[in-house]
Design an enzyme around this catalytic site. Structure first.
Site, PDB file in Angstrom:
ATOM      1  N   HIS A  17       0.840  -1.207   0.000  1.00  0.00           N
ATOM      2  CA  HIS A  17       0.000   0.000   0.000  1.00  0.00           C
ATOM      3  C   HIS A  17       0.871   1.252   0.000  1.00  0.00           C
ATOM      4  O   HIS A  17       0.627   2.193  -0.764  1.00  0.00           O
ATOM      5  CB  HIS A  17      -0.889   0.051   1.256  1.00  0.00           C
ATOM      6  CG  HIS A  17      -1.928  -1.008   1.354  1.00  0.00           C
ATOM      7  ND1 HIS A  17      -2.106  -1.762   2.480  1.00  0.00           N
ATOM      8  CD2 HIS A  17      -2.869  -1.420   0.462  1.00  0.00           C
ATOM      9  CE1 HIS A  17      -3.111  -2.599   2.296  1.00  0.00           C
ATOM     10  NE2 HIS A  17      -3.589  -2.424   1.076  1.00  0.00           N
ATOM     11  N   LYS A  41     -16.134  -6.192   7.526  1.00  0.00           N
ATOM     12  CA  LYS A  41     -14.897  -6.965   7.406  1.00  0.00           C
ATOM     13  C   LYS A  41     -14.296  -7.331   8.760  1.00  0.00           C
ATOM     14  O   LYS A  41     -13.292  -8.011   8.826  1.00  0.00           O
ATOM     15  CB  LYS A  41     -13.861  -6.180   6.587  1.00  0.00           C
ATOM     16  CG  LYS A  41     -14.219  -6.058   5.121  1.00  0.00           C
ATOM     17  CD  LYS A  41     -13.083  -5.412   4.358  1.00  0.00           C
ATOM     18  CE  LYS A  41     -13.352  -5.377   2.881  1.00  0.00           C
ATOM     19  NZ  LYS A  41     -12.210  -4.818   2.130  1.00  0.00           N
ATOM     20  N   ARG A  90      -3.084  -6.778  -7.908  1.00  0.00           N
ATOM     21  CA  ARG A  90      -1.997  -7.751  -7.824  1.00  0.00           C
ATOM     22  C   ARG A  90      -2.141  -8.895  -8.811  1.00  0.00           C
ATOM     23  O   ARG A  90      -1.157  -9.512  -9.191  1.00  0.00           O
ATOM     24  CB  ARG A  90      -1.938  -8.346  -6.410  1.00  0.00           C
ATOM     25  CG  ARG A  90      -1.541  -7.384  -5.332  1.00  0.00           C
ATOM     26  CD  ARG A  90      -1.546  -8.092  -3.996  1.00  0.00           C
ATOM     27  NE  ARG A  90      -2.823  -8.766  -3.768  1.00  0.00           N
ATOM     28  CZ  ARG A  90      -3.750  -8.369  -2.901  1.00  0.00           C
ATOM     29  NH1 ARG A  90      -3.548  -7.321  -2.165  1.00  0.00           N
ATOM     30  NH2 ARG A  90      -4.872  -9.027  -2.781  1.00  0.00           N
ATOM     31  N   SER A 128      -3.265  -7.335   3.058  1.00  0.00           N
ATOM     32  CA  SER A 128      -3.630  -7.166   4.467  1.00  0.00           C
ATOM     33  C   SER A 128      -4.131  -8.479   5.060  1.00  0.00           C
ATOM     34  O   SER A 128      -3.862  -8.793   6.218  1.00  0.00           O
ATOM     35  CB  SER A 128      -4.699  -6.089   4.614  1.00  0.00           C
ATOM     36  OG  SER A 128      -4.177  -4.832   4.269  1.00  0.00           O
TER      37      SER A 128
END
Length: 158
Positions: A17, A41, A90, A128
């Site tokens: 990030h 989340k 990604r 993450s």
């Protein structure tokens, strides 16, 4: 002066990030890092903690501002007169999801475009989710997150 927004949950902020933030700061006049509350989340860190960790991680970048938000991204984009959305991708799975979001965000923001940043090779595998998994199993995260985030993770473990 062009303002772009880099939204995300950032739970926690990773070196991947941070790399995207740094690369964006070279290209654009103003980068707004927008930390989403994302209660669904079940984040490891609170919104306030994630905002503060992001702020401390980007202190070396004078044209980067960090905010927290808990509404539609489109509302935050309008509030800050954002011209483009920065998104990291990604993999092809990321890309497919991000293209759908880009179409939706373009509709909701009346034309604000999304710009996709692939990670540098060094961080192409870091997420993450992976950091949280390493954290839960007492693994070494020291090479994957900014020092301030590592310290916060270590303190949370106590």
């Amino acid at each position: 002066m062009t303002t772009v927004i880099y939204p995300g949950t950032f739970d926690p902020l990773t070196n991947g990030h941070l790399n995207i933030i740094e690369r964006s700061a070279v290209i654009f006049s103003n980068v707004l890092v927008a930390v989403a509350e994302s209660p669904s989340k079940k984040p490891l860190f609170t919104l306030d903690e994630r905002v503060e960790l992001a702020r401390q991680s980007v202190v070396h970048l004078s044209n980067v501002k960090v905010i927290g938000f808990n509404n539609l991204l489109a509302h935050t984009i309008a509030e800050y007169d954002v011209k483009a959305i920065i998104r990291g991708v990604r993999s092809t799975m990321d890309f497919e999801y991000e293209v759908q979001l880009a179409h939706l965000n373009r509709l909701l923001t009346h034309g604000v475009e999304s710009l996709f940043f692939p990670p540098v090779e060094q961080w192409s595998y870091v997420s993450s989710t992976m950091i949280r998994e390493i954290y839960l199993h007492n693994g070494d995260m020291s090479q994957l997150v900014p020092p301030v985030v590592l310290k916060a993770l270590q303190e949370k473990r106590k």
